[in-house]
Design an enzyme around this catalytic site. Structure first.
Site, PDB file in Angstrom:
ATOM      1  N   ASP A  36       0.847  -1.196   0.000  1.00  0.00           N
ATOM      2  CA  ASP A  36       0.000   0.000   0.000  1.00  0.00           C
ATOM      3  C   ASP A  36       0.880   1.243   0.000  1.00  0.00           C
ATOM      4  OD1 ASP A  36      -3.268   0.154   0.882  1.00  0.00           O
ATOM      5  OD2 ASP A  36      -2.127   2.054   0.878  1.00  0.00           O
ATOM      6  N   ASP A  58       3.820   2.692  -4.471  1.00  0.00           N
ATOM      7  CA  ASP A  58       2.779   2.862  -5.483  1.00  0.00           C
ATOM      8  C   ASP A  58       2.703   1.618  -6.376  1.00  0.00           C
ATOM      9  OD1 ASP A  58       1.170   3.641  -7.584  1.00  0.00           O
ATOM     10  OD2 ASP A  58       2.145   5.578  -7.868  1.00  0.00           O
ATOM     11  N   VAL A  59       1.522   0.986  -6.435  1.00  0.00           N
ATOM     12  CA  VAL A  59       1.372  -0.216  -7.269  1.00  0.00           C
ATOM     13  C   VAL A  59       1.487   0.105  -8.760  1.00  0.00           C
ATOM     14  CG1 VAL A  59      -0.086  -1.439  -5.597  1.00  0.00           C
ATOM     15  CG2 VAL A  59      -1.166  -0.046  -7.388  1.00  0.00           C
ATOM     16  N   TYR A 150     -12.664   5.784 -13.447  1.00  0.00           N
ATOM     17  CA  TYR A 150     -12.832   4.644 -12.536  1.00  0.00           C
ATOM     18  C   TYR A 150     -13.585   3.509 -13.235  1.00  0.00           C
ATOM     19  CZ  TYR A 150     -14.170   2.035  -8.328  1.00  0.00           C
ATOM     20  OH  TYR A 150     -14.348   1.048  -7.391  1.00  0.00           O
ATOM     21  N   LYS A 154     -12.185  -0.217 -14.220  1.00  0.00           N
ATOM     22  CA  LYS A 154     -12.738  -1.437 -13.641  1.00  0.00           C
ATOM     23  C   LYS A 154     -13.321  -2.365 -14.714  1.00  0.00           C
ATOM     24  CE  LYS A 154     -11.769  -0.790  -9.300  1.00  0.00           C
ATOM     25  NZ  LYS A 154     -10.896  -1.719  -8.561  1.00  0.00           N
ATOM     26  N   THR A 185     -16.422   1.745   3.230  1.00  0.00           N
ATOM     27  CA  THR A 185     -14.967   1.852   3.424  1.00  0.00           C
ATOM     28  C   THR A 185     -14.571   3.325   3.273  1.00  0.00           C
ATOM     29  OG1 THR A 185     -14.428   1.711   1.076  1.00  0.00           O
ATOM     30  CG2 THR A 185     -14.658  -0.392   2.251  1.00  0.00           C
TER      31      THR A 185
END
Ligand code: NAI
Length: 249
Positions: A36, A58-59, A150, A154, A185
């Site tokens: 994370d 950072d992924v 987004y 996805k 969340t």
């Protein structure tokens, strides 16, 4: 489900769905590698999970993922499970998005998924064993307003999951996508907070679910656990909806 002896890499592990997944997998015996960019929250999570490894960064950054994957290989050899939960949204449409904003969302949600899969798949293929669970979104199937980068990211994640499932079906590696509805969340809280009336936005979201409430991170984690483990031994290339009925309505 028993995950003793398994090494599970969970991206986005610091909060929300990733954190619930890491905790639940650890409780079933897995050794957790948490990834994370929120170092403080990730360290706090991993401090409570004996034997775990926290990888902060950072992924979506190729060099960072390569270094992190190297750390996983050095400490554990290959990973058995990969869960890609790192993700975020801007709450903006196409017209309102700068190219930097568009790229930043795609870079985490899609490229980060690609980079981690590319880093860990060879080890899984070599051992003819592995399970990958990507985190998608109900909005990619149902549509949604003012969240274009987004939703695009996805939708691509769902396609990527099916593609990898086919590419690696002969390799003993299963790939599936969990498709949450609105889950309570920090990400969802931030999304509501962007609205002029956050309470009304929350109420609208609740009303979209035939089950009449938001989901909990643990409810998604349970589905991820199922897909990741041997109970789902004949399941690959699937999108498992954990959406309180959103997509059926
Ligand atoms: P969250 O905000 O609680 O957790 C996401 C985590 O990803 C955070 O810890 C954040 O620091 C991390 N992260 C974000 N970008 C990163 C990057 N570039 N590199 C490293 N870490 C990064 O959000 P939540 O809700 O737990 O989201 C988890 C996944 O579930 C996301 O992919 C999200 O899109 C997806 N999802 C969430 C839904 C919801 O209603 N909460 C609905 C559908 C999908």
């Amino acid at each position: 489900m028993d995950l003793a002896g398994r090494v599970a890499v969970v991206t986005g592990a610091a909060t929300g769905i990733g954190a619930a997944t890491a905790r639940m997998m650890a409780s079933r015996g897995a050794t957790i590698v948490g990834v994370d960019r929120n170092g403080a929250a990730l360290d706090a999570l991993c401090a409570a999970l004996p034997g775990s490894l926290a990888l902060v960064g950072d992924v979506g950054d190729e060099a960072t993922v390569a270094a992190h994957a190297g750390a996983v290989a050095e400490r554990f050899g290959a990973a058995d499970i990969l869960v890609t939960a790192a993700g975020w949204s801007t709450g903006k449409g196409v017209v309102g998005s700068t190219l930097d904003e568009w790229n930043a969302v795609l870079n985490t949600n899609l490229t980060g998924t690609f980079l981690w899969c590319r880093a860990l798949l060879p080890g899984m293929v070599a051992r003819k064993a592995g399970s990958i669970v990507l985190v998608g979104s109900q909005l990619a199937f149902a549509g949604g307003r003012s969240n274009a980068p987004y939703l695009a990211s996805k939708g691509a994640v769902a396609s990527l999951g099916r593609c990898m499932a086919l590419d690696h079906a002969d390799d003993g590696v299963r790939v599936n996508v969990v498709v949450p509805g609105a889950i309570d969340t920090p990400l969802l809280e931030r999304a509501f907070a962007r609205s002029a009336d956050p309470q009304a936005a929350r109420a609208r979201s609740v009303a979209r679910h035939p089950l009449g409430r938001l989901g909990r991170a643990e409810e998604v984690a349970r589905a991820i656990l199922f897909l990741a483990g041997d109970d789902a031994s004949f399941t690959t290339g699937s999108c498992l909806m954990v959406d309180g009925g959103w997509l059926a309505a």
